[in-house]
Design a protein around this motif. Sequence first.
Motif, PDB file in Angstrom:
ATOM      1  N   LYS A 124      36.910  63.911  27.743  1.00  0.00           N
ATOM      2  CA  LYS A 124      35.735  63.259  27.167  1.00  0.00           C
ATOM      3  C   LYS A 124      35.945  61.760  26.949  1.00  0.00           C
ATOM      4  O   LYS A 124      35.052  61.074  26.451  1.00  0.00           O
ATOM      5  N   LYS A 125      37.129  61.255  27.316  1.00  0.00           N
ATOM      6  CA  LYS A 125      37.405  59.821  27.152  1.00  0.00           C
ATOM      7  C   LYS A 125      38.550  59.431  28.066  1.00  0.00           C
ATOM      8  O   LYS A 125      39.521  60.182  28.216  1.00  0.00           O
ATOM      9  N   LEU A 126      38.433  58.246  28.661  1.00  0.00           N
ATOM     10  CA  LEU A 126      39.470  57.705  29.536  1.00  0.00           C
ATOM     11  C   LEU A 126      39.714  56.257  29.137  1.00  0.00           C
ATOM     12  O   LEU A 126      38.795  55.438  29.153  1.00  0.00           O
ATOM     13  N   VAL A 127      40.953  55.944  28.758  1.00  0.00           N
ATOM     14  CA  VAL A 127      41.345  54.576  28.424  1.00  0.00           C
ATOM     15  C   VAL A 127      42.392  54.147  29.444  1.00  0.00           C
ATOM     16  O   VAL A 127      43.402  54.832  29.642  1.00  0.00           O
ATOM     17  N   VAL A 128      42.161  53.022  30.121  1.00  0.00           N
ATOM     18  CA  VAL A 128      43.082  52.558  31.151  1.00  0.00           C
ATOM     19  C   VAL A 128      43.683  51.210  30.762  1.00  0.00           C
ATOM     20  O   VAL A 128      42.997  50.338  30.219  1.00  0.00           O
ATOM     21  N   ALA A 129      44.989  51.074  31.033  1.00  0.00           N
ATOM     22  CA  ALA A 129      45.696  49.815  30.782  1.00  0.00           C
ATOM     23  C   ALA A 129      45.438  48.859  31.933  1.00  0.00           C
ATOM     24  O   ALA A 129      45.906  49.073  33.045  1.00  0.00           O
ATOM     25  N   SER A 130      44.687  47.799  31.657  1.00  0.00           N
ATOM     26  CA  SER A 130      44.515  46.715  32.609  1.00  0.00           C
ATOM     27  C   SER A 130      45.447  45.578  32.193  1.00  0.00           C
ATOM     28  O   SER A 130      46.359  45.776  31.392  1.00  0.00           O
ATOM     29  N   SER A 131      45.250  44.393  32.730  1.00  0.00           N
ATOM     30  CA  SER A 131      46.203  43.311  32.510  1.00  0.00           C
ATOM     31  C   SER A 131      45.533  41.952  32.569  1.00  0.00           C
ATOM     32  O   SER A 131      44.597  41.739  33.352  1.00  0.00           O
ATOM     33  N   MET A 132      46.062  41.022  31.766  1.00  0.00           N
ATOM     34  CA  MET A 132      45.596  39.641  31.820  1.00  0.00           C
ATOM     35  C   MET A 132      45.847  39.011  33.179  1.00  0.00           C
ATOM     36  O   MET A 132      45.199  38.034  33.556  1.00  0.00           O
ATOM     37  N   SER A 133      46.765  39.589  33.958  1.00  0.00           N
ATOM     38  CA  SER A 133      47.095  39.017  35.265  1.00  0.00           C
ATOM     39  C   SER A 133      45.893  39.002  36.206  1.00  0.00           C
ATOM     40  O   SER A 133      45.859  38.213  37.149  1.00  0.00           O
ATOM     41  N   ILE A 134      44.900  39.854  35.956  1.00  0.00           N
ATOM     42  CA  ILE A 134      43.753  39.894  36.869  1.00  0.00           C
ATOM     43  C   ILE A 134      42.921  38.624  36.785  1.00  0.00           C
ATOM     44  O   ILE A 134      42.166  38.321  37.720  1.00  0.00           O
ATOM     45  N   TYR A 135      43.050  37.872  35.698  1.00  0.00           N
ATOM     46  CA  TYR A 135      42.282  36.623  35.566  1.00  0.00           C
ATOM     47  C   TYR A 135      42.782  35.544  36.519  1.00  0.00           C
ATOM     48  O   TYR A 135      42.033  34.636  36.876  1.00  0.00           O
ATOM     49  N   GLY A 136      44.059  35.613  36.918  1.00  0.00           N
ATOM     50  CA  GLY A 136      44.659  34.446  37.561  1.00  0.00           C
ATOM     51  C   GLY A 136      44.840  33.377  36.483  1.00  0.00           C
ATOM     52  O   GLY A 136      45.313  33.675  35.382  1.00  0.00           O
ATOM     53  N   GLU A 137      44.486  32.154  36.799  1.00  0.00           N
ATOM     54  CA  GLU A 137      44.527  31.115  35.763  1.00  0.00           C
ATOM     55  C   GLU A 137      43.564  31.465  34.635  1.00  0.00           C
ATOM     56  O   GLU A 137      42.502  32.058  34.854  1.00  0.00           O
ATOM     57  N   GLY A 138      43.951  31.080  33.410  1.00  0.00           N
ATOM     58  CA  GLY A 138      43.099  31.330  32.257  1.00  0.00           C
ATOM     59  C   GLY A 138      41.945  30.343  32.191  1.00  0.00           C
ATOM     60  O   GLY A 138      41.706  29.555  33.113  1.00  0.00           O
ATOM     61  N   GLY A 139      41.227  30.403  31.094  1.00  0.00           N
ATOM     62  CA  GLY A 139      40.100  29.497  30.897  1.00  0.00           C
ATOM     63  C   GLY A 139      40.543  28.040  30.885  1.00  0.00           C
ATOM     64  O   GLY A 139      41.675  27.723  30.516  1.00  0.00           O
ATOM     65  N   ALA A 140      39.661  27.153  31.319  1.00  0.00           N
ATOM     66  CA  ALA A 140      39.990  25.720  31.359  1.00  0.00           C
ATOM     67  C   ALA A 140      38.735  24.890  31.138  1.00  0.00           C
ATOM     68  O   ALA A 140      37.616  25.331  31.411  1.00  0.00           O
ATOM     69  N   ARG A 141      38.962  23.680  30.642  1.00  0.00           N
ATOM     70  CA  ARG A 141      37.847  22.761  30.390  1.00  0.00           C
ATOM     71  C   ARG A 141      38.196  21.388  30.943  1.00  0.00           C
ATOM     72  O   ARG A 141      39.280  20.853  30.697  1.00  0.00           O
ATOM     73  N   CYS A 142      37.264  20.835  31.706  1.00  0.00           N
ATOM     74  CA  CYS A 142      37.416  19.498  32.270  1.00  0.00           C
ATOM     75  C   CYS A 142      36.620  18.517  31.425  1.00  0.00           C
ATOM     76  O   CYS A 142      35.470  18.809  31.047  1.00  0.00           O
ATOM     77  N   SER A 143      37.198  17.361  31.137  1.00  0.00           N
ATOM     78  CA  SER A 143      36.505  16.368  30.318  1.00  0.00           C
ATOM     79  C   SER A 143      35.251  15.840  31.006  1.00  0.00           C
ATOM     80  O   SER A 143      34.342  15.330  30.360  1.00  0.00           O
TER      81      SER A 143
END
Length: 379
Positions: A124-143
């Motif tokens: 009745k429930k499935l929890v899967v371990a994903s990873s931050m690695s799927i993002y590649g580079e993280g969030g970024a902001r350019c001036s």
Amino acid sequence: MKILVTGGAGFVGSFLCESLHKSGYEVRIFDNYEPQVHSGSQSNLGALLQPNGLPLKGIEILYGDTRSPTQLDAALKDVDAVIHLAAQVGVGQSMYEIHRYVDHNTVGTAVLLELLASRKHSVKKLVVASSMSIYGEGGARCSNCGDVTPTLRDGGQMKLGDWEVRCPICNRTASPTATNELKPVLPTSIYAITKRDQEEMCLVVGRAYDIPAVALRFFNIYGPRQSLGNPYTGVAAIFSSRLLNNHAPVVFEDGNQTRDFVHVTDIVQAITLALAKDEANGQVFNVGTGRPTSIKDVATILARKMRRDVAPRIENKFREGDVRHCYADIDKIRRHLGYKPAVELEVGIEDLIAWAEDQQAEDRFEHAAAELAKRGLAR
């Protein structure tokens, strides 16, 4: 409830199974005891065993491989939920053991999902371990351009020691920001691709077959029981192994790249919330602390707390697929599930050290680094 935990004898799995058992769940542990992770005589499941070595009441331990439909089908019998942690881990190794990573991670998950789709079951429930690695580079902001989605850094730029992320629009240096779940995923390694596969497959099949599924994107996990002999595992464990052998921690680039280090018990907290709360169903959540820490600082903190007068060795080299900055925006999991990270890095590192100092730490980093260099994946 009876819970099946694939990879339940591993680093995260063992802590999770202990917690679930204490909370009154029946737990079935399913693990293939991968030698690279389960090296040596140390068992992660000691707290779940009686003095005679048999499992405690409410604990069942099965040896098995997720790629085996027969073994996995038996493990699924009469369980109410599945927490799918089983996976080959390690970015660098995945870039040359491609078949093994895809076979275990993607195919193993496909076997699990096909059984859920085609056989009678009580899940009745499935929890899967994903990873931050799927993002590649993280969030970024350019001036100049505002929030941007950076791509993998150019090899020519990296050879010049120009480490920071550039704006994909105007090419200015961009500043790191917390990475939220809406950021497009751009995996930069085979490992990351397989974790994206696991996440997306579980959510798609869960939706199609009315099995509530949740994907948790774990950031950089550390803590006791993380294999000290696996040179492709978490950086805190690798550095601990180096220091225990009186070797300098080796830091790629200039050491100022940042990650979000989250203690294993906070990972367990997040999994438990996702399992219990209907608000999690069909959702993806980051699991981290929301705080960036440089790799160089982790090496320095470990050396100081282990009383080793050893400075990190800054390589000014780079590895294929490495990202510069990635730390979690955890607002979504806070609001929806009530998650609150409880372990500060300096305290959690003491926890890791107290455990590590009682282990036989085999330092295999140089062998792994030489393998990457030979293949042109570190330069």
